[in-house]
Design a protein around this motif. Structure first.
Motif, PDB file in Angstrom:
ATOM      1  N   TYR A 244       3.412  26.228  37.911  1.00  0.00           N
ATOM      2  CA  TYR A 244       3.442  27.137  39.055  1.00  0.00           C
ATOM      3  C   TYR A 244       3.456  28.603  38.641  1.00  0.00           C
ATOM      4  CZ  TYR A 244       8.406  28.267  38.413  1.00  0.00           C
ATOM      5  OH  TYR A 244       9.602  28.713  37.916  1.00  0.00           O
ATOM      6  N   ARG A 245       3.740  28.894  37.346  1.00  0.00           N
ATOM      7  CA  ARG A 245       3.907  30.300  36.993  1.00  0.00           C
ATOM      8  C   ARG A 245       3.172  30.730  35.735  1.00  0.00           C
ATOM      9  NH1 ARG A 245       9.862  31.190  34.189  1.00  0.00           N
ATOM     10  NH2 ARG A 245       9.055  30.760  32.084  1.00  0.00           N
ATOM     11  N   GLU A 246       2.725  29.784  34.891  1.00  0.00           N
ATOM     12  CA  GLU A 246       2.164  30.195  33.608  1.00  0.00           C
ATOM     13  C   GLU A 246       1.051  29.263  33.159  1.00  0.00           C
ATOM     14  OE1 GLU A 246       5.760  30.122  31.407  1.00  0.00           O
ATOM     15  OE2 GLU A 246       5.836  27.938  31.254  1.00  0.00           O
ATOM     16  N   THR A 247       0.241  29.763  32.251  1.00  0.00           N
ATOM     17  CA  THR A 247      -0.814  28.979  31.617  1.00  0.00           C
ATOM     18  C   THR A 247      -0.786  29.322  30.131  1.00  0.00           C
ATOM     19  OG1 THR A 247      -2.500  30.703  31.808  1.00  0.00           O
ATOM     20  CG2 THR A 247      -2.247  29.199  33.693  1.00  0.00           C
ATOM     21  N   ASN A 248      -1.751  28.807  29.405  1.00  0.00           N
ATOM     22  CA  ASN A 248      -1.842  29.177  27.997  1.00  0.00           C
ATOM     23  C   ASN A 248      -2.930  30.224  27.744  1.00  0.00           C
ATOM     24  OD1 ASN A 248       0.316  27.833  26.789  1.00  0.00           O
ATOM     25  ND2 ASN A 248      -0.783  25.890  26.800  1.00  0.00           N
ATOM     26  N   TYR A 249      -3.301  30.945  28.807  1.00  0.00           N
ATOM     27  CA  TYR A 249      -4.131  32.133  28.604  1.00  0.00           C
ATOM     28  C   TYR A 249      -3.299  33.165  27.856  1.00  0.00           C
ATOM     29  CZ  TYR A 249      -8.004  30.788  31.665  1.00  0.00           C
ATOM     30  OH  TYR A 249      -9.098  30.174  32.218  1.00  0.00           O
ATOM     31  N   GLU A 250      -3.921  33.904  26.954  1.00  0.00           N
ATOM     32  CA  GLU A 250      -3.179  34.879  26.172  1.00  0.00           C
ATOM     33  C   GLU A 250      -2.923  36.138  26.979  1.00  0.00           C
ATOM     34  OE1 GLU A 250      -3.348  35.486  21.664  1.00  0.00           O
ATOM     35  OE2 GLU A 250      -4.722  37.004  22.449  1.00  0.00           O
ATOM     36  N   GLY A 251      -1.670  36.596  26.937  1.00  0.00           N
ATOM     37  CA  GLY A 251      -1.321  37.832  27.629  1.00  0.00           C
ATOM     38  C   GLY A 251      -1.681  37.773  29.102  1.00  0.00           C
ATOM     39  N   ASP A 252      -2.385  38.802  29.566  1.00  0.00           N
ATOM     40  CA  ASP A 252      -2.802  38.840  30.973  1.00  0.00           C
ATOM     41  C   ASP A 252      -4.275  38.475  31.139  1.00  0.00           C
ATOM     42  OD1 ASP A 252      -4.054  41.083  29.953  1.00  0.00           O
ATOM     43  OD2 ASP A 252      -2.815  42.521  31.030  1.00  0.00           O
ATOM     44  N   SER A 253      -4.824  37.714  30.194  1.00  0.00           N
ATOM     45  CA  SER A 253      -6.256  37.397  30.266  1.00  0.00           C
ATOM     46  C   SER A 253      -6.604  36.503  31.451  1.00  0.00           C
ATOM     47  CB  SER A 253      -6.730  36.755  28.955  1.00  0.00           C
ATOM     48  OG  SER A 253      -6.035  35.554  28.684  1.00  0.00           O
ATOM     49  N   LEU A 254      -5.642  35.755  31.981  1.00  0.00           N
ATOM     50  CA  LEU A 254      -5.923  34.971  33.195  1.00  0.00           C
ATOM     51  C   LEU A 254      -6.234  35.912  34.357  1.00  0.00           C
ATOM     52  CD1 LEU A 254      -4.379  31.837  34.636  1.00  0.00           C
ATOM     53  CD2 LEU A 254      -4.152  33.909  35.992  1.00  0.00           C
ATOM     54  N   VAL A 255      -5.427  36.949  34.507  1.00  0.00           N
ATOM     55  CA  VAL A 255      -5.664  37.912  35.584  1.00  0.00           C
ATOM     56  C   VAL A 255      -6.994  38.625  35.355  1.00  0.00           C
ATOM     57  CG1 VAL A 255      -4.732  39.904  36.813  1.00  0.00           C
ATOM     58  CG2 VAL A 255      -3.177  38.208  35.828  1.00  0.00           C
ATOM     59  N   GLU A 256      -7.267  38.976  34.122  1.00  0.00           N
ATOM     60  CA  GLU A 256      -8.551  39.606  33.792  1.00  0.00           C
ATOM     61  C   GLU A 256      -9.716  38.697  34.175  1.00  0.00           C
ATOM     62  OE1 GLU A 256     -11.029  41.216  29.854  1.00  0.00           O
ATOM     63  OE2 GLU A 256      -8.930  40.594  29.671  1.00  0.00           O
ATOM     64  N   THR A 257      -9.586  37.411  33.890  1.00  0.00           N
ATOM     65  CA  THR A 257     -10.652  36.461  34.223  1.00  0.00           C
ATOM     66  C   THR A 257     -10.881  36.384  35.726  1.00  0.00           C
ATOM     67  OG1 THR A 257     -10.137  35.141  32.251  1.00  0.00           O
ATOM     68  CG2 THR A 257     -11.387  34.054  33.995  1.00  0.00           C
TER      69      THR A 257
END
Length: 492
Positions: A244-257
């Motif tokens: 519900y709160r995290e993934t294994n994307y590095e840093g804020d790269s999920l938001v960037e994606t």
């Protein structure tokens, strides 16, 4: 992992909840103000005291779902379909009674009438009982989800995407103003609970499993909203990642994606709205986020809060149920090492709006606004594209336009007895509560803009009354008018 859930008849459960009076106003009346405040502190005692020894259907449901207490089976018999809820995994036998495996809670939203029930996992940390959070935990209504609902533009649209639907609360809101709603999540348990949320509220939501934009490949939407799993935790195994709160994307790269991919999934004029966070490195954060915005898109990013890395780490370790545990310090050190490797100095938290405006010159605005706002502010975002249009009007068209002050108070500040005030301030009563400090000339112009006269007519009249050079007045005032249009103190 949490117990598996199987579908139940949502309409039957809805009828049972209504028959028991298990709705927002009745529940709040029953537990009283002290009970409400206690639940806000994760304490069930005041609400339990308010219920006393009552065993009626409403009291039983409040104890079962809201207070997460064991309830004798005979108190629930005939109130809800006990056998069906047990078979579906929504109730479990515990001690001498029954307990809720999920939280089914009345939900009220007077702003848009998205009122009904939300189904999620039980609230963690009730009455100081802290346990590690399950990886497939489904968060209920939180301050973050409430804020996202309040900042979401509520204009009527054909299609909307609730990306990372969780318990389905955003889909419930979206269904009030979107003809079709798609909700996605990587967590199967979340999709099951979101399906029950939608069913209880009589809403049709197309729920799909998958990460980010994968479940909607090739589709475009008028509106995409998300409070994504943005927590920048160190990489971990799939079994220990809190979906519900995290993934294994590095840093804020999920938001960037999400930001970079927005244009491929938005209809012309469509918007992406995020409540999220981003890393602040040694370079200005505005430059990093500016590079994420796809071609042809406007962006408006508002940093609402800045946290140092220690506050950020402590907040999310506590959220994971690690407070007071033997693993606290080791986990803390892992986070610190991870942030040091990535160069993260602090964390910005706020709101991102990306609109597929397709202007020749995209309008990109990045600002810090930690001040109080008047929620809901969805209308501010809904008007943003028009505000940018007005802000960018050619001078001749601006002079011919007829803007008006909307929901603005005029304040005067000065020394008692003085002939003229030192300051004149125009302050919004709604939205972001912006303000403009004006001199006499600007105040006269703004005060006269009521939609009847054009900007050019008002400038000419003020110049004559104050004996000012019309060209000099226009040179000084027009930039302020443009800023007031962008900030929506003035509306065309």
């Amino acid at each position: 992992m949490s117990a598996q859930l199987t579908p139940i008849d949502p309409q039957r459960l809805r009828r049972d909840l209504l028959a028991a009076g298990y709705v927002v106003d009745d529940v709040l009346d029953r537990i009283g103000e002290a009970g409400q405040q206690g639940l806000g502190r994760n304490s069930t005692v005041p609400a339990d005291v308010a219920l006393g020894v009552a065993t009626d259907p409403l009291a039983a449901l409040i104890r079962l779902f809201v207070l997460q207490r064991e309830v004798p089976e005979e108190q629930l018999a005939g109130v809800v379909d006990v056998a069906g809820l047990l078979d579906g995994g929504y109730l479990v036998r515990r001690g001498t009674g029954l307990a809720a495996a999920v939280d089914i809670r009345p939900y009220g939203s007077p702003d848009d009438d998205a009122t009904g029930w939300i189904v999620a996992d039980p609230t963690p940390g009730l009455d100081q009982v802290v346990e590690p959070t399950s990886p497939d935990y489904v968060l209920g209504v939180s301050p973050a989800s409430t804020t996202l609902a309040q900042i979401t533009m509520r204009t009527l649209v054909e299609s909307a995407l609730d990306l990372g639907t969780g318990c389905g609360v955003q889909s419930l809101h979206l269904s009030r103003h979107a003809q079709s709603v798609v909700g996605t999540d990587v967590n199967d348990r979340a999709l099951r609970l979101a399906a029950l949320t939608a069913g209880l509220n009589g809403r049709d939501v197309d729920l799909r499993n998958g990460s980010l934009y994968e479940p909607v490949a090739g589709q475009r939407f008028d509106l995409i909203v998300s409070n994504p799993p943005f927590v920048m935790s160190p990489p971990s195994s799939a079994e220990s990642t809190l979906a519900y709160r995290e993934t294994n994307y590095e840093g804020d790269s999920l938001v960037e994606t999400l930001v970079r991919g927005a244009a491929d999934h938005l209809e012309p004029g469509g918007s992406l709205q995020l409540l999220t966070n981003w890393a602040v490195l040694d370079t200005p954060w505005e430059e990093r986020l500016r590079s994420w915005v796809p071609a042809g898109c406007d962006a408006w990013v508002i940093e609402r809060e800045r946290l140092d890395i220690y506050s950020y780490i402590e907040m999310w370790l506590t959220d994971a149920g690690l407070g007071g545990s033997p693993g606290w310090r080791a986990a803390y050190d892992d986070w610190l090492a991870y942030f040091d490797r990535l160069g993260i100095r602090s964390v910005g938290m706020g709101w991102i709006l990306v609109t597929r405006a397709e202007r020749e010159e995209p309008h990109l605005r990045f600002e810090s606004w930690p001040h109080a706002v008047a929620q809901p502010v969805g209308e501010v975002f809904a008007r943003h594209a028009a505000a940018v249009d007005a802000f960018q009007l050619p001078t001749e068209e601006l002079l011919e336009s007829r803007p008006r002050l909307v929901d603005v108070d005029e304040e005067t500040l000065g020394v008692p007895g003085a002939e003229d005030p030192q300051y004149i301030v125009f302050r919004q009563r709604v939205g972001l509560l912006r303000a403009i400090k004006a001199d006499t000339a600007l105040a006269a112009v703004l005060g006269a803009l009521d939609g009847d006269l054009s900007v050019g007519q008002v400038l000419a009249a003020v110049a004559q009354v104050l004996d000012l050079d019309p060209t000099e007045l226009a040179t000084g005032v027009l930039p302020e008018i443009r800023a007031a249009l962008l900030d929506q103190l003035l509306i065309l």
